[in-house]
Design a protein around this motif. Structure first.
Motif, mmCIF file in Angstrom:
data_model
loop_
_atom_site.group_PDB
_atom_site.id
_atom_site.type_symbol
_atom_site.label_atom_id
_atom_site.label_comp_id
_atom_site.label_asym_id
_atom_site.label_seq_id
_atom_site.Cartn_x
_atom_site.Cartn_y
_atom_site.Cartn_z
ATOM 1 N N VAL A 179 39.149 36.323 37.643
ATOM 2 C CA VAL A 179 39.109 35.355 38.770
ATOM 3 C C VAL A 179 38.265 35.579 39.933
ATOM 4 C CG1 VAL A 179 40.809 34.080 40.374
ATOM 5 C CG2 VAL A 179 41.241 34.500 38.034
ATOM 6 N N LEU A 180 37.249 34.869 40.116
ATOM 7 C CA LEU A 180 36.337 35.132 41.224
ATOM 8 C C LEU A 180 37.098 35.459 42.881
ATOM 9 C CD1 LEU A 180 34.371 32.040 40.470
ATOM 10 C CD2 LEU A 180 33.487 34.350 40.210
ATOM 11 N N GLY A 181 36.775 36.274 43.234
ATOM 12 C CA GLY A 181 37.176 36.829 44.835
ATOM 13 C C GLY A 181 38.225 37.760 44.429
ATOM 14 N N SER A 182 38.580 38.421 43.077
ATOM 15 C CA SER A 182 39.612 39.174 43.093
ATOM 16 C C SER A 182 39.011 40.687 43.096
ATOM 17 C CB SER A 182 40.376 39.143 41.895
ATOM 18 O OG SER A 182 39.694 39.205 40.601
ATOM 19 N N THR A 183 40.147 41.583 43.400
ATOM 20 C CA THR A 183 39.564 43.014 43.270
ATOM 21 C C THR A 183 39.203 43.511 41.845
ATOM 22 O OG1 THR A 183 42.023 43.400 43.225
ATOM 23 C CG2 THR A 183 40.756 43.812 45.176
ATOM 24 N N ILE A 226 30.536 39.502 32.654
ATOM 25 C CA ILE A 226 31.610 38.813 33.427
ATOM 26 C C ILE A 226 31.804 37.132 33.335
ATOM 27 C CG2 ILE A 226 32.335 38.394 35.820
ATOM 28 C CD1 ILE A 226 32.822 41.204 35.187
ATOM 29 N N LEU A 227 32.771 36.795 33.042
ATOM 30 C CA LEU A 227 32.983 35.298 32.772
ATOM 31 C C LEU A 227 33.720 34.891 34.277
ATOM 32 C CD1 LEU A 227 33.656 34.485 29.336
ATOM 33 C CD2 LEU A 227 31.623 33.731 30.705
ATOM 34 N N GLY A 228 33.448 34.278 35.299
ATOM 35 C CA GLY A 228 34.295 34.114 36.329
ATOM 36 C C GLY A 228 34.886 32.816 36.788
ATOM 37 N N PHE A 229 35.995 32.881 36.952
ATOM 38 C CA PHE A 229 36.803 31.573 37.033
ATOM 39 C C PHE A 229 37.527 31.272 38.501
ATOM 40 C CE2 PHE A 229 36.018 32.021 32.707
ATOM 41 C CZ PHE A 229 35.854 31.026 32.067
ATOM 42 N N ARG A 230 37.710 30.214 38.868
ATOM 43 C CA ARG A 230 38.248 29.929 40.219
ATOM 44 C C ARG A 230 39.736 30.090 40.286
ATOM 45 N NH1 ARG A 230 38.955 26.805 43.950
ATOM 46 N NH2 ARG A 230 39.224 24.946 42.792
ATOM 47 N N THR A 231 40.407 29.817 39.118
ATOM 48 C CA THR A 231 42.062 29.691 39.110
ATOM 49 C C THR A 231 42.426 30.708 37.944
ATOM 50 O OG1 THR A 231 42.215 28.058 37.378
ATOM 51 C CG2 THR A 231 42.294 27.636 40.083
ATOM 52 N N TYR A 232 43.506 31.183 37.879
ATOM 53 C CA TYR A 232 44.160 31.833 36.755
ATOM 54 C C TYR A 232 44.453 30.978 35.658
ATOM 55 C CZ TYR A 232 44.002 36.088 39.183
ATOM 56 O OH TYR A 232 43.659 37.262 39.670
ATOM 57 N N THR A 233 44.812 29.757 35.871
ATOM 58 C CA THR A 233 45.074 28.732 34.734
ATOM 59 C C THR A 233 43.619 28.746 34.032
ATOM 60 O OG1 THR A 233 46.369 27.686 36.443
ATOM 61 C CG2 THR A 233 45.843 26.436 34.494
ATOM 62 N N ASP A 234 42.492 28.372 34.717
ATOM 63 C CA ASP A 234 41.192 28.352 33.901
ATOM 64 C C ASP A 234 40.942 29.812 33.226
ATOM 65 O OD1 ASP A 234 40.946 25.811 34.925
ATOM 66 O OD2 ASP A 234 39.581 26.157 36.607
ATOM 67 N N ALA A 235 41.151 30.966 33.844
ATOM 68 C CA ALA A 235 40.812 32.159 33.427
ATOM 69 C C ALA A 235 41.501 32.156 31.998
ATOM 70 C CB ALA A 235 41.212 33.325 34.373
#
Ligand code: GLU
Length: 267
Positions: free
Chosen positions: A155-159, A173-182
């Motif tokens: 998830v983008l913006g996470s550690t 890396i495959l980045g998503f904005r939300t955990y639902t999308d991830a």
């Protein structure tokens, strides 16, 4: 003589101006605690899709560890656990939500890190998670070493994003904005693994038996409440910090932790 009079007059004008600007500045710096009390509620940023910390349950109610913690803080700061307006934040917008003043504070599975401490303030840690890897039960990925060249969902913006890039630079890396999308991306096979805090992975596992969490914990992730770094918000931050201190001392935190981790988090 006339010159002296003029200088005195100028000095008096300067003094009046300085105290006036001081007054105006004070009004602009109206302390956040006072604003929150007058408003009658705390505006708190929480996750809406990070079970068991902040999530919408089947009954469409917002629940979780962070949600309960904020309610306990509202009880101590405003005398009413319902004196809260919850706003959804994501890993990538929570710092901006604080800085822009959209929310008074954030309780959103947020790890205290030094780069973040340069931009916002944190409370003391209230929970320690650890980054882990989630895979399908039949996956050939068993440890971190097996990740080389694999498609890793974050998830983008996470550690987790920063850490995994450092630990295995060859990952895709495959980045998503939300955990639902991830999680959707993992289920649909777009990625091979998903990496985030063990807490959040356990939340996913509680709803899907096709996946598992790998044994290794890659990091320690101490969660802190986030605040805007500003003089005028300090009063509010102090009030929340002392509420948190009470919550940790009087057994309330242990109760919240038991309630939300017993069912989900099996360490
Ligand atoms: N605790 C980690 C972080 O603050 C990961 C969980 C999250 O995305 O909130 O980045």
């Amino acid at each position: 003589m006339i010159i002296y009079k003029k200088i005195t007059l100028i000095l008096i004008i300067c003094l009046i101006m300085t105290s006036l600007t001081g007054c105006i500045k004070k009004m602009a710096d109206e302390n956040l605690l006072k604003t929150v009390r007058e408003r009658g509620k705390i505006i708190a940023g929480v996750k809406f899709d990070a079970k068991p910390f902040g999530f919408i349950d089947q009954d469409q109610k917002l629940k979780g560890f962070d949600v309960d913690l904020i309610r306990e803080i509202a009880k101590r700061v405003l005398g009413d656990e319902n004196a809260v307006e919850f706003q959804q934040v994501t890993s990538s917008n929570r710092i901006f939500s604080l800085i822009s003043g959209n929310v008074d504070m954030v309780a959103a599975t947020m790890t205290i890190t030094s780069p973040r401490q340069k931009v916002i303030d944190f409370s003391r840690p209230y929970y320690v998670a650890g980054q882990a890897i989630m895979v399908a039960k039949d996956s050939s990925v068993k440890t971190l070493k097996d990740l080389s060249g694999r498609r890793v969902i974050i998830v983008l913006g996470s550690t987790s994003e920063i850490n995994i890039k450092q630990m295995v630079p060859s990952v895709k890396i495959l980045g998503f904005r939300t955990y639902t999308d991830a999680f959707e991306a993992l289920k649909s096979g777009r990625g091979d693994v998903l990496t985030t805090d063990d807490t959040i992975i356990y939340g996913f596992l509680s709803e899907n038996s096709k996946y598992k969490i790998l044994k290794d914990r890659l990091t320690l992730e101490p969660y802190g409440l986030g605040f805007k770094k500003a003089e005028k918000t300090q009063s509010f931050q102090d009030a929340v910090d002392s509420a948190l201190e009470q919550i940790m001392q009087d057994g309330t935190m242990a109760k919240i932790q038991r309630k939300w981790t017993a069912d989900f988090i099996k360490k």
